[in-house]
Write a protein that holds these residues in place. Structure first.
Motif, PDB file in Angstrom:
ATOM      1  N   PRO A   5       0.836  -1.189   0.000  1.00  0.00           N
ATOM      2  CA  PRO A   5       0.000   0.000   0.000  1.00  0.00           C
ATOM      3  C   PRO A   5       0.876   1.247   0.000  1.00  0.00           C
ATOM      4  O   PRO A   5       1.973   1.252   0.553  1.00  0.00           O
ATOM      5  CB  PRO A   5      -0.802  -0.108   1.305  1.00  0.00           C
ATOM      6  N   GLN A   9      -2.481   5.216   2.010  1.00  0.00           N
ATOM      7  CA  GLN A   9      -3.394   4.130   2.357  1.00  0.00           C
ATOM      8  C   GLN A   9      -3.013   3.493   3.684  1.00  0.00           C
ATOM      9  O   GLN A   9      -3.870   3.182   4.492  1.00  0.00           O
ATOM     10  CB  GLN A   9      -3.387   3.057   1.268  1.00  0.00           C
ATOM     11  N   GLU A  10      -1.744   3.310   3.886  1.00  0.00           N
ATOM     12  CA  GLU A  10      -1.285   2.705   5.139  1.00  0.00           C
ATOM     13  C   GLU A  10      -1.677   3.585   6.321  1.00  0.00           C
ATOM     14  O   GLU A  10      -2.144   3.095   7.343  1.00  0.00           O
ATOM     15  CB  GLU A  10       0.224   2.496   5.099  1.00  0.00           C
ATOM     16  N   THR A  12      -4.145   5.683   6.415  1.00  0.00           N
ATOM     17  CA  THR A  12      -5.599   5.619   6.547  1.00  0.00           C
ATOM     18  C   THR A  12      -6.009   4.345   7.263  1.00  0.00           C
ATOM     19  O   THR A  12      -6.865   4.364   8.135  1.00  0.00           O
ATOM     20  CB  THR A  12      -6.260   5.700   5.153  1.00  0.00           C
ATOM     21  N   ASN A  13      -5.376   3.235   6.895  1.00  0.00           N
ATOM     22  CA  ASN A  13      -5.692   1.967   7.559  1.00  0.00           C
ATOM     23  C   ASN A  13      -5.350   2.024   9.041  1.00  0.00           C
ATOM     24  O   ASN A  13      -6.083   1.498   9.874  1.00  0.00           O
ATOM     25  CB  ASN A  13      -4.949   0.805   6.893  1.00  0.00           C
ATOM     26  N   ARG A  14      -4.238   2.640   9.361  1.00  0.00           N
ATOM     27  CA  ARG A  14      -3.856   2.777  10.778  1.00  0.00           C
ATOM     28  C   ARG A  14      -4.862   3.643  11.524  1.00  0.00           C
ATOM     29  O   ARG A  14      -5.220   3.335  12.660  1.00  0.00           O
ATOM     30  CB  ARG A  14      -2.465   3.386  10.901  1.00  0.00           C
ATOM     31  N   GLU A  16      -8.022   4.103  10.756  1.00  0.00           N
ATOM     32  CA  GLU A  16      -9.252   3.321  10.911  1.00  0.00           C
ATOM     33  C   GLU A  16      -9.105   2.306  12.041  1.00  0.00           C
ATOM     34  O   GLU A  16      -9.989   2.182  12.896  1.00  0.00           O
ATOM     35  CB  GLU A  16      -9.600   2.609   9.607  1.00  0.00           C
ATOM     36  N   ASP A  17      -8.002   1.591  12.044  1.00  0.00           N
ATOM     37  CA  ASP A  17      -7.758   0.603  13.106  1.00  0.00           C
ATOM     38  C   ASP A  17      -7.758   1.257  14.486  1.00  0.00           C
ATOM     39  O   ASP A  17      -8.329   0.722  15.439  1.00  0.00           O
ATOM     40  CB  ASP A  17      -6.427  -0.114  12.880  1.00  0.00           C
ATOM     41  N   GLN A  46     -13.137   7.194   1.627  1.00  0.00           N
ATOM     42  CA  GLN A  46     -12.762   5.978   0.896  1.00  0.00           C
ATOM     43  C   GLN A  46     -13.919   5.456   0.040  1.00  0.00           C
ATOM     44  O   GLN A  46     -13.795   4.429  -0.611  1.00  0.00           O
ATOM     45  CB  GLN A  46     -12.333   4.881   1.871  1.00  0.00           C
ATOM     46  N   ARG A  48     -16.833   4.307   1.209  1.00  0.00           N
ATOM     47  CA  ARG A  48     -17.463   3.165   1.891  1.00  0.00           C
ATOM     48  C   ARG A  48     -18.758   3.615   2.556  1.00  0.00           C
ATOM     49  O   ARG A  48     -18.937   3.560   3.760  1.00  0.00           O
ATOM     50  CB  ARG A  48     -16.471   2.566   2.880  1.00  0.00           C
TER      51      ARG A  48
END
Length: 82
Positions: A5, A9-10, A12-14, A16-17, A46, A48
């Motif tokens: 990623p 993106q990374e 964003t994922n962090r 979100e987590d 994103q 969603r």
């Protein structure tokens, strides 16, 4: 591309987590509304939207339960902007 990623993106994922982890803790209702709102905005960015809809409904329930005018306004603003 190497299948990894991109940095955005990374991050964003962090984020979100982290928000989902916070939601698993014992929060005051207004804090839960704020966290749900942050997560909803992140997921909306994103695309969603199905998940966003559920988060907004959950935030509205907690805002109503809290009786906080500020929490209720936050949810209304969120609904209006997303």
């Amino acid at each position: 591309m190497n299948g990894q990623p991109c940095f955005g993106q990374e991050g964003t994922n962090r984020a979100e987590d982290s928000l989902r982890k916070v939601l698993k803790t014992d929060l005051h209702d207004t804090s839960r509304v704020n966290t749900l709102s942050q997560l909803a905005r992140l997921l909306a960015d994103q695309g969603r939207y199905e998940e966003v809809s559920g988060l907004i409904k959950e935030a509205a329930r907690y805002a109503e339960k809290s009786g906080s005018g500020a929490a209720k306004r936050r949810v209304l603003q969120l609904e209006g902007t997303l």
